[in-house]
Design an enzyme around this catalytic site. Sequence first.
Site, PDB file in Angstrom:
ATOM      1  N   ASP A   5      11.206  -4.383  -4.541  1.00 37.24           N
ATOM      2  CA  ASP A   5      10.689  -3.917  -3.256  1.00 37.24           C
ATOM      3  C   ASP A   5      10.993  -5.073  -2.310  1.00 37.24           C
ATOM      4  O   ASP A   5      10.218  -6.016  -2.199  1.00 37.24           O
ATOM      5  CB  ASP A   5       9.193  -3.618  -3.356  1.00 37.24           C
ATOM      6  CG  ASP A   5       8.594  -3.226  -2.005  1.00 37.24           C
ATOM      7  OD1 ASP A   5       9.354  -3.170  -1.018  1.00 37.24           O
ATOM      8  OD2 ASP A   5       7.370  -2.996  -1.928  1.00 37.24           O
ATOM      9  N   ALA A  64      11.603  -5.689   1.119  1.00 32.55           N
ATOM     10  CA  ALA A  64      11.530  -5.651   2.582  1.00 32.55           C
ATOM     11  C   ALA A  64      11.827  -7.027   3.181  1.00 32.55           C
ATOM     12  O   ALA A  64      12.454  -7.142   4.228  1.00 32.55           O
ATOM     13  CB  ALA A  64      10.137  -5.193   3.024  1.00 32.55           C
ATOM     14  N   ASP A  95       0.794  -1.245   0.000  1.00 27.70           N
ATOM     15  CA  ASP A  95       0.000   0.000   0.000  1.00 27.70           C
ATOM     16  C   ASP A  95       0.820   1.287   0.000  1.00 27.70           C
ATOM     17  O   ASP A  95       0.458   2.249  -0.683  1.00 27.70           O
ATOM     18  CB  ASP A  95      -1.102  -0.008   1.080  1.00 27.70           C
ATOM     19  CG  ASP A  95      -0.582  -0.064   2.505  1.00 27.70           C
ATOM     20  OD1 ASP A  95       0.638  -0.132   2.694  1.00 27.70           O
ATOM     21  OD2 ASP A  95      -1.410  -0.045   3.439  1.00 27.70           O
TER      22      ASP A  95
HETATM   23  C1  P61 Z   1       3.729  -4.072   7.177  1.00 27.27           C
HETATM   24  F1  P61 Z   1      -0.510  -1.298   8.150  1.00 27.27           F
HETATM   25  N1  P61 Z   1       5.077  -2.914   5.590  1.00 27.27           N
HETATM   26  O1  P61 Z   1       3.696  -5.029   6.367  1.00 27.27           O
HETATM   27  P1  P61 Z   1       7.924   1.171   5.763  1.00 27.27           P
HETATM   28  N2  P61 Z   1       7.149  -2.500   1.018  1.00 27.27           N
HETATM   29  C2  P61 Z   1       6.632  -3.578   1.650  1.00 27.27           C
HETATM   30  C3  P61 Z   1       6.190  -3.450   2.954  1.00 27.27           C
HETATM   31  O2  P61 Z   1       5.686  -4.512   3.564  1.00 27.27           O
HETATM   32  C4  P61 Z   1       6.260  -2.172   3.624  1.00 27.27           C
HETATM   33  C5  P61 Z   1       6.818  -1.092   2.904  1.00 27.27           C
HETATM   34  C6  P61 Z   1       7.239  -1.276   1.619  1.00 27.27           C
HETATM   35  C7  P61 Z   1       4.439  -2.862   6.749  1.00 27.27           C
HETATM   36  C8  P61 Z   1       4.304  -1.623   7.587  1.00 27.27           C
HETATM   37  C9  P61 Z   1       2.979  -1.024   7.307  1.00 27.27           C
HETATM   38  O3  P61 Z   1      -0.730   0.429   6.090  1.00 27.27           O
HETATM   39  C10 P61 Z   1       0.495  -0.014   6.507  1.00 27.27           C
HETATM   40  O4  P61 Z   1       9.265   0.952   6.360  1.00 27.27           O
HETATM   41  C11 P61 Z   1       6.572  -4.856   0.930  1.00 27.27           C
HETATM   42  O5  P61 Z   1       6.788   0.746   6.615  1.00 27.27           O
HETATM   43  O6  P61 Z   1       7.761   2.566   5.266  1.00 27.27           O
HETATM   44  C12 P61 Z   1       5.779  -1.998   4.936  1.00 27.27           C
HETATM   45  O7  P61 Z   1       7.929   0.233   4.467  1.00 27.27           O
HETATM   46  C13 P61 Z   1       6.944   0.265   3.526  1.00 27.27           C
HETATM   47  C14 P61 Z   1       1.829  -1.424   7.937  1.00 27.27           C
HETATM   48  C15 P61 Z   1       2.885  -0.105   6.282  1.00 27.27           C
HETATM   49  C16 P61 Z   1       0.603  -0.920   7.552  1.00 27.27           C
HETATM   50  C17 P61 Z   1       1.653   0.426   5.907  1.00 27.27           C
HETATM   51  O8  P61 Z   1       3.247  -4.122   8.307  1.00 27.27           O
END
Ligand code: P61
Length: 462
Positions: free
Chosen positions: A217, A219, A127
Site C-alpha cells: 500500500d 501511497a 482506514d
Molecule cells: C489521508 F480522512 N489517505 O491520509 P484514496 N492508503 C493509504 C492512505 O493514506 C490513503 C489510501 C490508501 C488519506 C485520504 C483520506 O478517512 C480518510 O486515494 C496509506 O484517498 O482513496 C488515503 O487512498 C486511500 C483521509 C482517506 C481520510 C480516508 O488523508
Amino acid sequence: MDKKYVAPPYRIKMVEPIKMTTKNERIELLKNAGYNPFSLRSEDVYIDLLTDSGTGAMSHFQWAALMMGDEAYAGSRSFYKFEKVVKDITGYDYVIPAHQGRGAEQVALPQLVNKEGMFFISNMHFDTTRAHVELAGARALDCVIKECFDTENYHPFKGNFDLIELDHIINAKGKENIAGIIFTITNNSAGGQPVSMENLREVKKIADKYGITTLIDGARYAENAYFVKQREKGYENKTIKEIAREVFDLADIFLMSSKKDGLSNIGGLIAIKNDTDFYNKCRTYIVPMEGFPTYGGLTGRDMEALSVGLLEALEEDYLEHRLDQVRYLGDKLRDAGVPIQYPTGGHAVFVDCKKFAPHIPYYEFPAQSVSNAVYLEAGVRPVEIGSFLLGRDPDTGKNLESPLELMRLTIPRRTYTYKHLDVVAEAVIEVYKNRKSLVGLGFDYEPPVLRHFTARLIPLTK
Ligand code: P61
C-alpha cells in the site's frame, strides 16, 4: 540533531489567495460545522492541514502535460505513457489505473479472498484499506512494532512489522487463511513512519516460507525510500528509484493512491508483478467499478499529469525539502514542549493528544477537541486520527479506544511556506499553553459508518 532546513527547490509561478477570518467568525463557523472541521468550507480555513491527499501543487511540467491528454475511451495514448512510467519505476508487468487509492483497493483486494474466514495482515492498515478488506469478507490484522506507540522516544523505523508477531499470527490463523501481507509504506495511521528495507526483506522471507502474497500500500512509497536512504546503512549512495525498486522486488502487487506521491490531485493504480491470472481478474472487475482498463476512472489528462508527477516525486531535492518542512514544524512544537510522534514522519506532524489533554477521556475525543481549538486559534484545520475516527465495536456498539489519540497536521506537497508553518506552530503552542481549559465532545448526530466525516458534535461543558 540537524537543525538546518533546506529552502524549496522551486519558485512560485501562480498563487491562490487565502484569507484569515476573525476569531469571532471562527467560533460561529465551527459551531455551524457541528464542531467537526470536515464540515467547514475550505474558504473559511486559512491553512488547510486536513490531508496531503490531492492537495499538493503541480509543477509547470505537469500543467503542460495536461494539454497532451488523449481522452479516447479505449487505448488512450496517455494510458500507454502512464503505463510505461509505472512499469519503469516498479519493474512490474501489468498496470491498471484507478480513480484513487480506494478504487484500486475495491478492485484488487476481493480477488485475493476466496473463502470465508480470511485475513490480511499489515504493519498498520489505513482506514480505507481496512474498510475494503472487510467489504471483501476478510478481517484486517495489524502487527506493527511496539515502539510505534511510544511517541516520545526515537526509533528510525517506527512503521516496521513486528516479525515475531507476524509469524505468530500466521500460525494462529493458519497460512491458508492469510489472503495477503500488506506493506503500508509509510505507515500513515501512526505518524507517516517509515519501514526499513531490512524489515521488509524479513517480512518477505516469512511470506515466502508460508507461500503468502505480498502487497504494497504505497501511497507514500517515495517518502519511505528517502527515509531508507537517510537512516539505513548501505543505502546512502543509492538513488531513491533504486531503493524503491528494491521494495517493489519484495512484493507481488502494488496498490497506490497517487494523490500523494504521484503529486497529482486525483489518481490511483494497481500494478502487478507477473501474475497474469490476477491481472485478468482485476482487469475484468475494473470495468464495472472504475472504467475501461485503459482509463480506470481517470481522464487522459490526469494520466498525463501523473506520468510526470510520479517521476518528480522521486527527485531527491524535492524529497529533502518535503521532509524538512515536516521536521521543521515538528521541531518547533517539540522545542516548545508539545508532545508529538517523534521523530516526525513523511507527510505530517502527529501531536500526541493523550499527553496534550490527558483530562479528556478517549470517548470524549481529546484529539478532536485539540483540533477544534487550533482552528479557533488561527484558522488552521488539522484532522483527528484517534478514537473518533476509529468508531464503535460492531458487536458491542461501544466506542473503541484507539491506542494513540493523534491530531495530524498534514502538510500538502509544494503548497505552503515555512512562514505558514510558523503560524501553525504558534497556534498549536498557544492552545498547548491553555490546554487545561479544553473540554471533551459528545455526539449531536452520529452516522452509522465512517462517522468522523459527517458527525455533529457538541462541547461538553465542565
Ligand atoms: C489521508 F480522512 N489517505 O491520509 P484514496 N492508503 C493509504 C492512505 O493514506 C490513503 C489510501 C490508501 C488519506 C485520504 C483520506 O478517512 C480518510 O486515494 C496509506 O484517498 O482513496 C488515503 O487512498 C486511500 C483521509 C482517506 C481520510 C480516508 O488523508
